[in-house]
Scaffold this active site. Structure first.
Site, PDB file in Angstrom:
ATOM      1  N   HIS A 124      40.779  39.031  41.089  1.00 21.89           N
ATOM      2  CA  HIS A 124      41.484  39.504  42.306  1.00 21.89           C
ATOM      3  C   HIS A 124      42.862  38.740  42.707  1.00 21.89           C
ATOM      4  O   HIS A 124      43.830  39.167  42.945  1.00 21.89           O
ATOM      5  CB  HIS A 124      40.466  39.231  43.455  1.00 21.89           C
ATOM      6  CG  HIS A 124      41.033  39.520  44.667  1.00 21.89           C
ATOM      7  ND1 HIS A 124      41.030  40.676  45.532  1.00 21.89           N
ATOM      8  CD2 HIS A 124      41.583  38.660  45.759  1.00 21.89           C
ATOM      9  CE1 HIS A 124      41.588  40.837  46.552  1.00 21.89           C
ATOM     10  NE2 HIS A 124      42.009  39.340  46.987  1.00 21.89           N
ATOM     11  N   GLU A 125      42.801  37.227  42.601  1.00 26.62           N
ATOM     12  CA  GLU A 125      43.724  36.436  42.838  1.00 26.62           C
ATOM     13  C   GLU A 125      44.997  36.577  41.882  1.00 26.62           C
ATOM     14  O   GLU A 125      46.099  36.754  42.358  1.00 26.62           O
ATOM     15  CB  GLU A 125      43.430  35.029  42.836  1.00 26.62           C
ATOM     16  CG  GLU A 125      42.196  34.508  43.827  1.00 26.62           C
ATOM     17  CD  GLU A 125      42.803  35.013  45.231  1.00 26.62           C
ATOM     18  OE1 GLU A 125      43.981  34.754  45.647  1.00 26.62           O
ATOM     19  OE2 GLU A 125      41.850  35.192  46.070  1.00 26.62           O
ATOM     20  N   HIS A 128      46.898  39.536  42.892  1.00 29.86           N
ATOM     21  CA  HIS A 128      48.038  39.320  43.937  1.00 29.86           C
ATOM     22  C   HIS A 128      49.368  39.159  43.297  1.00 29.86           C
ATOM     23  O   HIS A 128      50.519  39.389  43.671  1.00 29.86           O
ATOM     24  CB  HIS A 128      47.563  38.354  44.900  1.00 29.86           C
ATOM     25  CG  HIS A 128      46.802  38.600  45.990  1.00 29.86           C
ATOM     26  ND1 HIS A 128      46.826  39.916  46.828  1.00 29.86           N
ATOM     27  CD2 HIS A 128      45.334  38.199  46.480  1.00 29.86           C
ATOM     28  CE1 HIS A 128      45.971  39.924  47.560  1.00 29.86           C
ATOM     29  NE2 HIS A 128      45.142  39.173  47.317  1.00 29.86           N
ATOM     30  N   GLU A 185      45.302  43.624  49.601  1.00 28.29           N
ATOM     31  CA  GLU A 185      43.576  43.279  49.451  1.00 28.29           C
ATOM     32  C   GLU A 185      43.006  44.427  48.486  1.00 28.29           C
ATOM     33  O   GLU A 185      42.509  43.985  47.259  1.00 28.29           O
ATOM     34  CB  GLU A 185      43.057  43.235  50.703  1.00 28.29           C
ATOM     35  CG  GLU A 185      43.394  41.854  51.361  1.00 28.29           C
ATOM     36  CD  GLU A 185      43.144  40.557  50.298  1.00 28.29           C
ATOM     37  OE1 GLU A 185      42.111  40.331  49.706  1.00 28.29           O
ATOM     38  OE2 GLU A 185      44.251  39.645  50.371  1.00 28.29           O
TER      39      GLU A 185
HETATM   40 ZN   LIG Z   1      43.183  38.553  48.367  1.00 22.55          ZN
END
Ligand SMILES: [Zn+2]
Length: 264
Positions: A124-125, A128, A185
């Site tokens: 997830h990171e 980004h 997100e």
């Molecule tokens: Zn996030």
């Protein structure tokens, strides 16, 4: 319209339009090299401000999970060139920065209980960063604050630097509460899910991760605030996305991508 303003607008229109990995239109004004430099500089300051872990087993574990994700991330920085640091910090947090930097707090291990769950967090990171969310947020801030003329000043001023830290998702470390947008997100979730599947981590474990996050309750830092998006909608979205990434996971396993990361 004054000629300079018209020229600036035209430049925004021509140079500013980009497409994210999921096909979303983005406003991207800064050169990637500049975001990379900002990420690296922020990371250096964080390492100076916060204690890092020298525990070899713990560092091996985090590297064992992050490197295979990076290898399939599509990053222009090779997987072995990313700097991955474990911070001795009890808050359940992790982050990735442009310029090839990843920070993992020891506290996230209370929430990410298995290697696959930690892969969901780190994926997830990285998502980004791959989707250039920091650049997008700095760009949007610049436009709402009066355009490109202020760029130089924003970079120089102390307040501007704080905004850049916040745009990089580092709000909590610098005392500013500014989580990523809901759109960013969800996009990081989608990208991270695909990344973990391609690397051979079980994408279904992302659902359990967010259930754990939900159980962890109020102690979440801004990156994982329950409102962006809510845990239940996040879990629903991740569940709906499983059929897309399951075949990628199975084929990765068939091709021998079976990460063996031992939690210390
Ligand atoms: Zn996030």
């Amino acid at each position: 319209m004054p000629r300079v303003a018209a020229a600036a607008l035209l430049w925004v229109a021509l140079a500013g339009c980009a497409t994210s990995p999921t096909g979303r239109n983005q406003l991207i004004l800064l050169p990637d090299s500049q975001m990379d430099a900002l990420g690296a500089q922020s990371f250096t300051e964080l390492k100076r401000a916060q204690p890092t872990s020298n525990d070899p087993a713990l560092n091996r574990y985090v590297q064992c999970i992050a490197r295979p994700l990076l290898a399939v991330s599509g990053s222009s920085i090779p997987a072995d060139r990313w700097e991955i640091v474990v911070f001795n910090d009890e808050s359940a947090n992790a982050f990735a920065l442009p310029g090839g930097k990843i920070g993992v707090h020891t506290g996230i291990l209370k929430v990410a209980e298995t290697p696959d769950q930690l892969a969901a967090v780190i994926g997830h990171e990285i998502g980004h960063v791959i989707a250039r969310h920091g650049n997008e947020r700095v760009s949007e801030t610049l436009v709402t604050q009066g355009g490109l003329a202020v760029l130089g000043e924003v970079m120089k001023s102390r307040g501007g630097r704080q905004e850049i830290f916040a745009a990089l998702g580092l709000g909590v470390q610098f005392g500013i509460l500014l989580p990523h947008s809901r759109t960013q997100e969800s996009e990081a979730d989608r990208i991270g899910l695909e990344m973990m599947a391609r690397a051979g981590f079980d994408p279904a474990e992302s659902i359990q991760l967010w259930k754990n996050m939900s159980r962890n309750g109020g102690s979440q830092p801004p990156e994982f605030l329950s409102t962006h998006p809510s845990h239940s909608s996040r879990i629903a979205d991740l569940s709906a996305d499983q059929s897309r990434v399951r075949p990628l996971y199975l084929s990765a396993r068939e091709q021998g991508r079976v990460p063996q990361c031992k939690r210390p």
